[in-house]
Write an enzyme that holds these catalytic residues in place. Sequence first.
Site, short mmCIF file in Angstrom:
data_model
loop_
_atom_site.label_atom_id
_atom_site.label_comp_id
_atom_site.label_asym_id
_atom_site.label_seq_id
_atom_site.Cartn_x
_atom_site.Cartn_y
_atom_site.Cartn_z
N ASN A 1 3.75 -12.97 -8.73
CA ASN A 1 4.03 -13.13 -10.17
C ASN A 1 5.21 -12.25 -10.63
OD1 ASN A 1 3.11 -11.21 -12.75
ND2 ASN A 1 2.04 -10.74 -10.93
N PHE B 1 5.07 -9.07 -18.85
CA PHE B 1 4.12 -8.72 -19.92
C PHE B 1 4.25 -9.54 -21.03
CE2 PHE B 1 4.95 -3.71 -18.92
CZ PHE B 1 4.03 -3.95 -17.96
N SER C 1 4.43 -2.24 -12.96
CA SER C 1 4.63 -3.36 -13.01
C SER C 1 6.42 -3.71 -12.36
CB SER C 1 4.62 -4.24 -14.32
OG SER C 1 5.14 -5.35 -14.24
N ASN D 1 8.10 -6.08 -12.81
CA ASN D 1 8.62 -7.22 -13.72
C ASN D 1 9.30 -6.82 -14.78
OD1 ASN D 1 7.86 -9.07 -11.44
ND2 ASN D 1 5.75 -9.10 -12.31
N THR D 2 9.42 -5.57 -15.26
CA THR D 2 10.05 -5.29 -16.49
C THR D 2 11.03 -4.32 -15.78
OG1 THR D 2 8.19 -5.27 -17.76
CG2 THR D 2 9.92 -3.70 -18.45
N LYS E 1 -1.34 3.59 -14.30
CA LYS E 1 -1.75 2.76 -12.96
C LYS E 1 -0.45 2.87 -12.23
CE LYS E 1 -2.72 -2.21 -12.22
NZ LYS E 1 -3.32 -3.45 -12.78
N ASN F 1 -0.90 -1.40 -8.45
CA ASN F 1 -0.37 -2.74 -9.09
C ASN F 1 0.05 -3.62 -7.80
OD1 ASN F 1 0.92 -4.58 -10.98
ND2 ASN F 1 1.05 -2.66 -12.34
#
Length: 375
Positions: free
Chosen positions: A116, A120, A181, A183-184, A224, A266
């Site tokens: 993915n 967010f 994450s 993805n940021t 996390k 994560n």
Amino acid sequence: MLYQLLKPAVFRLDPEQAHDLAIAALEKAGGCAVSRAALRSHFQLEDPRLAQEICGIRFPNPMGMAAGFDKNARAVPALAALGFGFVEIGTVTPRPQPGNPKPRIFRLPDDGAIINRMGFPNDGAEMVAGRLARLGRQPVPIGINLGKNKLTALEDAAQDYVAALDKLFPYGDYCVVNVSSPNTPGLRLLQGADYLRELMAAVQAANRRLAGQHGRPPLPVFLKIAPDLAPEDLEAIGELAVAGGSRDDGAPGAQRTLIDGLIATNTTLGRDGLRRPADEAGGLSGQPLRARSTEVIRTLARITRGAVPLIGAGGVSSGLDAYEKIRAGASLVQVYTGFIYAGPEIARRIKRELLNLLDRDGFGRVAEAVGADQA
């Protein structure tokens, strides 16, 4: 059983469309007392041997739903009725944001995995707080996973985490600082020593301030982390969690806690072990992450000497997967990708398998198995 019959049709849908339909169905089911009772009667399996108290919070069982599934706190009552022992909502940012361009979720069924690159997407802290307020007290603990908005500069990240916590503090049993994450852009840099101590100190200062305002204890704050950290970074994070921060003026001689617990892990940027190559960008979750996340748990349990609660996540789809993480040092375990592949019966099945494994190894309670492989 029913889900396995339906899964071929579900998997013909676009992954994000299937997810949105699942959330809508769970929201509707969770909003009706009759349907909640029906879910509980079919899916729940509770046993006092699975209950634990972590950070002053009673968890009826160690199986939680990880953040990312219910980003906007729409499915909490239904997930509790399905037998999850806790539900972590989010990631929630202070301001609403749409996330990354679609498509951004990719199934890898041969590997029991997902890639993915969501970024967010969420309704923002104010709207999520309103939804949680309307839900009221839930039968299981709620974790609130906090993130920064994509356009917020890295040096201003702490302001975003504090702003989100300001809105959501009254409605959580614990909160999570998500710095892992992939993805940021730049987010994972916050795991480094240059940023992490300052970030956690800001969050904990806000946590204490809000506790005074709301007349309740501060929330346990979990961090996390990513599975891709170098050993020296894991050492630094583990030592920070154990050592705490500067002295607390309100409690002479006491250390101010910066990290109350750790969530490992994560998603990963790695692609090792895939049966079928996948070149989509984003974080990989599911079975290929299982061994790495367990190794990170084992390492953190060693570094912290079992003094810091750990929540294990990554590749959990069976009782044996969960038990492996528990024996490595995790007190609690979360699923997400496993839920996609196994369906709504996963919590009940894992709990049944856990009880059998505890009996096999002579443990009276799940807490006795935590960190058993560290000996």
